[in-house]
Write a protein that holds these residues in place. Sequence first.
Motif: not given
Length: 145
Positions: A3-6
């Motif tokens: 997943g990605s985290v902003d």
Amino acid sequence: DGGSVDMMEVVATSITPVAPEGVLAPASTVWLPRAEKEDAKVTIGVDKVEFARAETRLYVTAVNADEVAVVVQVSNSFIKQSGLFFEPLIELPEGYQEMPIDLSANATSTGVIVFPPLQEDTRFAFSLTALGRAGESVFDFELEP
């Protein structure tokens, strides 16, 4: 797991020191009475009154122009507002500049005296006593917005 985290990045560009009372109990109203009384070579001044939700702070200056030490009786001070009497807090919150009790000869000192919360739009009387060579000097102030 893929997943990605902003995230927002915060960068400080300066640091500004703030008095502990400004962080712990910010003032909602400030009076600047600049009231001053002198007796027996001792001068007491009330420089500022700050009203916060949890407390009321009086910033006081004491000047001893005598050649002997003076005892400023902070614990015997009081405020009278709307017929009620208020005593100062026995223990100041950490970081507050305590008003010294013993004031050396030819010395000046400043400090804060903290009281329970008061009505910020109503005048009040403040009394502080000092003991010196001439005996007891009582400094009574009528403070208002």
